[in-house]
Design a protein around this motif. Sequence first.
Motif, mmCIF file in Angstrom:
data_model
loop_
_atom_site.group_PDB
_atom_site.id
_atom_site.type_symbol
_atom_site.label_atom_id
_atom_site.label_comp_id
_atom_site.label_asym_id
_atom_site.label_seq_id
_atom_site.Cartn_x
_atom_site.Cartn_y
_atom_site.Cartn_z
ATOM 1 N N LEU A 5 0.822 -1.199 0.000
ATOM 2 C CA LEU A 5 0.000 0.000 0.000
ATOM 3 C C LEU A 5 0.866 1.264 0.000
ATOM 4 N N SER A 6 1.962 1.226 0.749
ATOM 5 C CA SER A 6 2.869 2.371 0.805
ATOM 6 C C SER A 6 3.511 2.619 -0.550
ATOM 7 N N ILE A 7 3.867 1.533 -1.239
ATOM 8 C CA ILE A 7 4.470 1.669 -2.564
ATOM 9 C C ILE A 7 3.477 2.270 -3.554
ATOM 10 N N ILE A 8 2.205 1.838 -3.449
ATOM 11 C CA ILE A 8 1.168 2.355 -4.356
ATOM 12 C C ILE A 8 0.948 3.848 -4.131
ATOM 13 N N LEU A 9 0.822 4.270 -2.831
ATOM 14 C CA LEU A 9 0.615 5.678 -2.520
ATOM 15 C C LEU A 9 1.784 6.537 -2.964
ATOM 16 N N LEU A 10 2.993 6.020 -2.752
ATOM 17 C CA LEU A 10 4.187 6.751 -3.168
ATOM 18 C C LEU A 10 4.230 6.917 -4.682
ATOM 19 N N THR A 11 3.811 5.856 -5.378
ATOM 20 C CA THR A 11 3.769 5.920 -6.841
ATOM 21 C C THR A 11 2.762 6.953 -7.317
ATOM 22 N N LEU A 12 1.577 7.021 -6.642
ATOM 23 C CA LEU A 12 0.546 7.997 -7.014
ATOM 24 C C LEU A 12 1.040 9.422 -6.808
ATOM 25 N N PHE A 13 1.713 9.659 -5.665
ATOM 26 C CA PHE A 13 2.223 11.006 -5.384
ATOM 27 C C PHE A 13 3.259 11.457 -6.404
ATOM 28 N N MET A 14 3.952 10.493 -7.001
ATOM 29 C CA MET A 14 4.965 10.823 -7.994
ATOM 30 C C MET A 14 4.356 10.973 -9.387
ATOM 31 N N VAL A 15 3.333 10.164 -9.689
ATOM 32 C CA VAL A 15 2.766 10.144 -11.030
ATOM 33 C C VAL A 15 1.799 11.299 -11.250
ATOM 34 N N VAL A 16 0.950 11.613 -10.252
ATOM 35 C CA VAL A 16 -0.074 12.646 -10.414
ATOM 36 C C VAL A 16 0.538 14.012 -10.724
ATOM 37 N N PRO A 17 1.554 14.478 -9.948
ATOM 38 C CA PRO A 17 2.163 15.759 -10.340
ATOM 39 C C PRO A 17 2.777 15.724 -11.723
ATOM 40 N N ALA A 18 3.348 14.571 -12.086
ATOM 41 C CA ALA A 18 3.946 14.475 -13.410
ATOM 42 C C ALA A 18 2.893 14.562 -14.500
ATOM 43 N N MET A 19 1.709 13.991 -14.228
ATOM 44 C CA MET A 19 0.619 14.070 -15.208
ATOM 45 C C MET A 19 0.032 15.473 -15.276
ATOM 46 N N ALA A 20 0.025 16.171 -14.114
ATOM 47 C CA ALA A 20 -0.567 17.502 -14.090
ATOM 48 C C ALA A 20 0.372 18.556 -14.646
ATOM 49 N N GLN A 21 1.666 18.272 -14.634
ATOM 50 C CA GLN A 21 2.634 19.270 -15.050
ATOM 51 C C GLN A 21 2.422 19.783 -16.472
ATOM 52 N N PRO A 22 2.144 18.980 -17.468
ATOM 53 C CA PRO A 22 1.933 19.486 -18.815
ATOM 54 C C PRO A 22 0.762 20.451 -18.896
ATOM 55 N N GLU A 23 -0.298 20.272 -18.013
ATOM 56 C CA GLU A 23 -1.422 21.169 -18.070
ATOM 57 C C GLU A 23 -1.084 22.510 -17.418
ATOM 58 N N GLU A 24 -0.181 22.541 -16.411
ATOM 59 C CA GLU A 24 0.178 23.786 -15.761
ATOM 60 C C GLU A 24 1.068 24.628 -16.685
ATOM 61 N N SER A 25 2.137 23.982 -17.192
ATOM 62 C CA SER A 25 3.003 24.682 -18.105
ATOM 63 C C SER A 25 2.357 24.639 -19.453
ATOM 64 N N CYS A 26 1.324 23.870 -19.552
ATOM 65 C CA CYS A 26 0.411 23.584 -20.625
ATOM 66 C C CYS A 26 0.912 23.931 -21.941
ATOM 67 N N GLU A 27 0.784 23.754 -22.688
ATOM 68 C CA GLU A 27 1.118 24.236 -23.983
ATOM 69 C C GLU A 27 0.485 25.609 -24.204
ATOM 70 N N CYS A 28 -0.025 26.248 -23.132
ATOM 71 C CA CYS A 28 -0.604 27.577 -23.277
ATOM 72 C C CYS A 28 0.512 28.599 -23.457
ATOM 73 N N MET A 29 0.274 29.584 -24.244
ATOM 74 C CA MET A 29 1.263 30.637 -24.467
ATOM 75 C C MET A 29 0.744 31.924 -23.839
ATOM 76 N N PHE A 30 1.175 32.176 -22.611
ATOM 77 C CA PHE A 30 0.746 33.404 -21.941
ATOM 78 C C PHE A 30 1.584 34.602 -22.380
ATOM 79 N N ALA A 31 2.865 34.367 -22.596
ATOM 80 C CA ALA A 31 3.724 35.454 -23.053
ATOM 81 C C ALA A 31 3.506 35.684 -24.546
#
Length: 317
Positions: A5-31
């Motif tokens: 269970l600890s390995i699964i939770l640790l994996t989720l904490f590592m994978v979720v930010p990695a999945m969310a990162q492209p949407e934050e830096s998103c391919e959006c062009m603010f500048a």
Amino acid sequence: MLKKLSIILLTLFMVVPAMAQPEESCECMFAPRAGQWEFDLVLGQNQFFGNEAALSMTLLPDSYGQPLGSTIGISVPSERENVITDLTQTINIGFLNRNNLANMIGMQARYFLTNRIDLNFMGAYNINIEPGQNYVEGTVFGMAHSNTSDVLIDPESTHYDVGDIFAHKAILASVQNAAIGQLGSNYYFTVPNERINPYIGIYGQVKWARINAYYPAYSGMTVTSDSLQEGNYADNIPIENFRAFGRAGQMLGFGGGIDFGVQYSLMEGLIIGLEISPVLYQYTLMHLQINDQMPYYASNHNVSVFKFPQFKLGFRF
């Protein structure tokens, strides 16, 4: 089991930010990017010389009875009645008329030559046309004891009563124009937050305001004429026989300055911004003209520092 269970939770904490990162830096062009266009709705102080009332009061020469020049701002003492005390206050050519931040100035277009440099243009134009109307004489029938005249000559001093036919006042025809054009360029700084885009730039302005006024063919006003020939005396001659029909006044303004502003991207393509001019210089030339008279010219120089804030709502694509 606990270890799995600890390995699964640790994996989720590592994978979720990695999945969310492209949407934050998103391919959006603010500048901004080279080749993009941006159109801003500009709110702030009006860029014209003045409104219709201000132009009429400052740019129309008096047809007679006054020295040619602006009649506003002339000092009260009679010995100085021909001296204009403050040209800036007289014709309101310092820069802009005093309006609040909610007034719409116009639309500004920007084209980004590079990721950091834009070329921008802003312009506005206003025209007001008032047709003239001839004076129509009224008739006083004398039904009331206060009236003794039969034909109405001076509508300002004649008393009207029941049964009289009222005169129709003449209207001065006028055409008022006001225009402004601004061309500039800005340099955008790079900051860690791509949504925030500070910039500094330069710009030049050209302003123009003009009013033409024409008397109607018949105004109802009369004069008394005593010619050089003895005994040749005439009363109540229409003033149109002597008065120049055309009067005009215009102002030309040329200036330039430095602007500093900050833009914030609410979302991709939607921007709000605030801009101010650290330094702004303007040269203004006033020209008054009555038909068949010599022209009258007056000039003014003005320098402003940290004035005229503007709020902008823009769309970039």
